[in-house]
Design a protein around this motif. Structure first.
Motif, PDB file in Angstrom:
ATOM      1  N   ASP A  30       0.828  -1.207   0.000  1.00  0.00           N
ATOM      2  CA  ASP A  30       0.000   0.000   0.000  1.00  0.00           C
ATOM      3  C   ASP A  30       0.862   1.256   0.000  1.00  0.00           C
ATOM      4  OD1 ASP A  30      -2.712   1.170   0.195  1.00  0.00           O
ATOM      5  OD2 ASP A  30      -1.997   1.912   2.131  1.00  0.00           O
ATOM      6  N   LEU A  31       1.976   1.208   0.723  1.00  0.00           N
ATOM      7  CA  LEU A  31       2.872   2.362   0.765  1.00  0.00           C
ATOM      8  C   LEU A  31       3.607   2.550  -0.554  1.00  0.00           C
ATOM      9  CD1 LEU A  31       4.385   1.962   4.357  1.00  0.00           C
ATOM     10  CD2 LEU A  31       2.744   3.693   3.606  1.00  0.00           C
ATOM     11  N   GLY A  32       4.002   1.442  -1.179  1.00  0.00           N
ATOM     12  CA  GLY A  32       4.674   1.497  -2.470  1.00  0.00           C
ATOM     13  C   GLY A  32       6.030   2.188  -2.385  1.00  0.00           C
ATOM     14  N   GLY A  33       6.513   2.666  -3.535  1.00  0.00           N
ATOM     15  CA  GLY A  33       7.789   3.380  -3.561  1.00  0.00           C
ATOM     16  C   GLY A  33       8.942   2.533  -3.067  1.00  0.00           C
ATOM     17  N   LEU A  34       9.740   3.141  -2.194  1.00  0.00           N
ATOM     18  CA  LEU A  34      10.901   2.443  -1.648  1.00  0.00           C
ATOM     19  C   LEU A  34      10.509   1.242  -0.787  1.00  0.00           C
ATOM     20  CD1 LEU A  34      13.135   5.507  -0.668  1.00  0.00           C
ATOM     21  CD2 LEU A  34      13.292   4.074  -2.718  1.00  0.00           C
ATOM     22  N   TRP A  35       9.272   1.231  -0.322  1.00  0.00           N
ATOM     23  CA  TRP A  35       8.820   0.102   0.504  1.00  0.00           C
ATOM     24  C   TRP A  35       8.639  -1.172  -0.306  1.00  0.00           C
ATOM     25  CZ3 TRP A  35       8.908   0.053   5.623  1.00  0.00           C
ATOM     26  CH2 TRP A  35       8.937   1.272   6.304  1.00  0.00           C
ATOM     27  N   LEU A  89       7.015 -13.319  -7.538  1.00  0.00           N
ATOM     28  CA  LEU A  89       8.416 -13.532  -7.904  1.00  0.00           C
ATOM     29  C   LEU A  89       8.713 -13.053  -9.320  1.00  0.00           C
ATOM     30  CD1 LEU A  89       8.968 -17.109  -6.428  1.00  0.00           C
ATOM     31  CD2 LEU A  89       9.709 -14.932  -5.444  1.00  0.00           C
ATOM     32  N   PHE A  90       7.672 -12.976 -10.154  1.00  0.00           N
ATOM     33  CA  PHE A  90       7.838 -12.547 -11.542  1.00  0.00           C
ATOM     34  C   PHE A  90       7.289 -11.141 -11.793  1.00  0.00           C
ATOM     35  CE2 PHE A  90       7.717 -17.166 -11.636  1.00  0.00           C
ATOM     36  CZ  PHE A  90       8.756 -17.492 -12.506  1.00  0.00           C
ATOM     37  N   ALA A  91       6.810 -10.479 -10.741  1.00  0.00           N
ATOM     38  CA  ALA A  91       6.113  -9.203 -10.912  1.00  0.00           C
ATOM     39  C   ALA A  91       7.075  -8.019 -10.939  1.00  0.00           C
ATOM     40  CB  ALA A  91       5.092  -9.022  -9.787  1.00  0.00           C
ATOM     41  N   ASN A  92       6.552  -6.853 -11.340  1.00  0.00           N
ATOM     42  CA  ASN A  92       7.323  -5.613 -11.338  1.00  0.00           C
ATOM     43  C   ASN A  92       6.360  -4.466 -11.067  1.00  0.00           C
ATOM     44  OD1 ASN A  92       6.785  -3.891 -14.037  1.00  0.00           O
ATOM     45  ND2 ASN A  92       6.562  -6.087 -14.500  1.00  0.00           N
ATOM     46  N   ASP A  93       6.916  -3.316 -10.673  1.00  0.00           N
ATOM     47  CA  ASP A  93       6.052  -2.162 -10.406  1.00  0.00           C
ATOM     48  C   ASP A  93       6.235  -1.046 -11.433  1.00  0.00           C
ATOM     49  OD1 ASP A  93       8.518  -1.115  -9.747  1.00  0.00           O
ATOM     50  OD2 ASP A  93       7.909  -0.341  -7.778  1.00  0.00           O
ATOM     51  N   ASP A  94       6.940  -1.360 -12.532  1.00  0.00           N
ATOM     52  CA  ASP A  94       7.169  -0.407 -13.622  1.00  0.00           C
ATOM     53  C   ASP A  94       7.995   0.803 -13.200  1.00  0.00           C
ATOM     54  OD1 ASP A  94       6.125  -1.497 -15.976  1.00  0.00           O
ATOM     55  OD2 ASP A  94       4.071  -1.004 -15.376  1.00  0.00           O
ATOM     56  N   ILE A  95       8.576   0.750 -12.003  1.00  0.00           N
ATOM     57  CA  ILE A  95       9.395   1.893 -11.551  1.00  0.00           C
ATOM     58  C   ILE A  95      10.794   1.397 -11.169  1.00  0.00           C
ATOM     59  CG2 ILE A  95       9.569   3.830  -9.945  1.00  0.00           C
ATOM     60  CD1 ILE A  95       6.547   3.704  -9.602  1.00  0.00           C
ATOM     61  N   THR A  96      10.900   0.819  -9.990  1.00  0.00           N
ATOM     62  CA  THR A  96      12.218   0.404  -9.512  1.00  0.00           C
ATOM     63  C   THR A  96      12.281  -1.056  -9.105  1.00  0.00           C
ATOM     64  OG1 THR A  96      11.668   1.073  -7.238  1.00  0.00           O
ATOM     65  CG2 THR A  96      12.739   2.714  -8.649  1.00  0.00           C
ATOM     66  N   TYR A  97      11.119  -1.687  -8.872  1.00  0.00           N
ATOM     67  CA  TYR A  97      11.149  -3.040  -8.312  1.00  0.00           C
ATOM     68  C   TYR A  97      10.849  -4.098  -9.364  1.00  0.00           C
ATOM     69  CZ  TYR A  97      10.124  -7.212  -5.665  1.00  0.00           C
ATOM     70  OH  TYR A  97      10.137  -8.495  -5.193  1.00  0.00           O
ATOM     71  N   GLU A  98      11.621  -5.174  -9.327  1.00  0.00           N
ATOM     72  CA  GLU A  98      11.353  -6.352 -10.131  1.00  0.00           C
ATOM     73  C   GLU A  98      11.545  -7.578  -9.254  1.00  0.00           C
ATOM     74  OE1 GLU A  98      14.012  -6.254 -13.435  1.00  0.00           O
ATOM     75  OE2 GLU A  98      12.671  -5.023 -14.657  1.00  0.00           O
ATOM     76  N   GLY A  99      10.655  -8.557  -9.375  1.00  0.00           N
ATOM     77  CA  GLY A  99      10.789  -9.794  -8.628  1.00  0.00           C
ATOM     78  C   GLY A  99      12.053 -10.535  -9.024  1.00  0.00           C
ATOM     79  N   PRO A 100      12.562 -11.392  -8.159  1.00  0.00           N
ATOM     80  CA  PRO A 100      13.841 -12.065  -8.419  1.00  0.00           C
ATOM     81  C   PRO A 100      13.835 -12.991  -9.624  1.00  0.00           C
ATOM     82  CG  PRO A 100      12.753 -12.981  -6.489  1.00  0.00           C
ATOM     83  CD  PRO A 100      11.982 -11.763  -6.864  1.00  0.00           C
ATOM     84  N   LEU A 101      12.660 -13.377 -10.122  1.00  0.00           N
ATOM     85  CA  LEU A 101      12.610 -14.298 -11.260  1.00  0.00           C
ATOM     86  C   LEU A 101      12.168 -13.621 -12.557  1.00  0.00           C
ATOM     87  CD1 LEU A 101      11.113 -17.562  -9.687  1.00  0.00           C
ATOM     88  CD2 LEU A 101      13.483 -16.774  -9.798  1.00  0.00           C
ATOM     89  N   THR A 102      12.097 -12.293 -12.559  1.00  0.00           N
ATOM     90  CA  THR A 102      11.685 -11.600 -13.786  1.00  0.00           C
ATOM     91  C   THR A 102      12.707 -11.772 -14.899  1.00  0.00           C
ATOM     92  OG1 THR A 102      12.656  -9.551 -12.910  1.00  0.00           O
ATOM     93  CG2 THR A 102      10.278  -9.864 -12.631  1.00  0.00           C
TER      94      THR A 102
END
Length: 234
Positions: free
Chosen positions: A31-36, A113-126
């Motif tokens: 819910d917080l998103g961003g760096l969280w 594990l395959f997801a991303n947030d289109d900004i800075t985060y990607e799951g380890p299996l992307t």
């Protein structure tokens, strides 16, 4: 006269309450998103570890932790509906809820594990799939989380229903590991030894370590070498 019996072993209780805390933390960080989101990913790996341990403990654990002891077969469900079921662990309807929760959590973790947030985060299996596939799994990850919240709410509502309507406390045994039952319900309980616990923990650590950053998954596309000027065709 009633007697006190051991039902839930210590690893099961640790799993249960750790999962409660982890789901709440996952919800807050998402819910917080961003760096969280980095913390959201770490919590997801922690939940993965909990699920792997629970699956292992479902075969290696003590009597009431094993899936075989509470799997909701047709016969058990019929007996429960008729009021003829007697047991100390999960009742057949509770078992359905537990298995559904584990299955949905498993799907939630795998898609994450395959997801991303289109900004800075990607799951380890992307790294193993392309961006459109990752985006699709991200949408499923978000949708499944809504379903997970409904299932958790139903689980909590059931606990209150059993406590206040049926006068059957499900919460205290998950804290203490013990139940007070009539003598005729007492059954022999096989407790799991340290070797089984060590094997379950080893499997858990191995899976999480592999997913989180093992060299086995540290695959990157080989750089494409540019042709030298001497070989260019005009």
């Amino acid at each position: 006269m009633k007697v006190t019996v051991s039902v839930w072993d210590f690893p099961i209780r640790i799993f249960h309450w750790s999962l409660v805390v982890a789901i709440v933390a996952a919800y807050i960080t998402a819910d917080l998103g961003g760096l969280w989101m980095d913390w959201h990913g770490r919590i997801g790996l922690f939940i993965l570890g909990l699920l792997v341990f629970r699956l292992a403990w479902g075969f290696f654990g003590s009597t009431h932790a094993r899936f075989a002891s509470f799997f909701p077969t047709v016969g058990r469900l019929k007996a429960y509906i008729k009021g003829q079921w007697q047991g100390l662990g999960h009742n057949p309807l509770g078992a359905l809820s537990v298995l559904a929760l584990l299955a949905l959590l498993g799907l939630q973790v795998v898609t994450g594990l395959f997801a991303n947030d289109d900004i800075t985060y990607e799951g380890p299996l992307t790294v193993l799939i392309d961006k459109p596939a990752s985006d699709n799994l991200t949408r499923w990850h978000n949708t499944l989380f809504d379903g997970l919240l409904w299932l958790v709410g139903l689980h909590v509502a059931s606990i209150f229903y059993y406590r206040w309507v049926k006068k059957h406390d499900l919460l205290k045994p998950m804290l203490t590991g013990k139940k007070i039952v009539p003598p005729e319900q007492v059954v022999a309980v096989e407790m799991a030894g340290p070797l089984r616990l060590a094997l379950s923990l080893l499997l858990t650590v191995t899976v999480v370590w592999t997913v989180a950053g093992s060299p086995l998954l540290n695959v990157q596309a080989a750089p494409v070498s540019e042709p030298s000027p001497a070989t260019l065709d005009f």
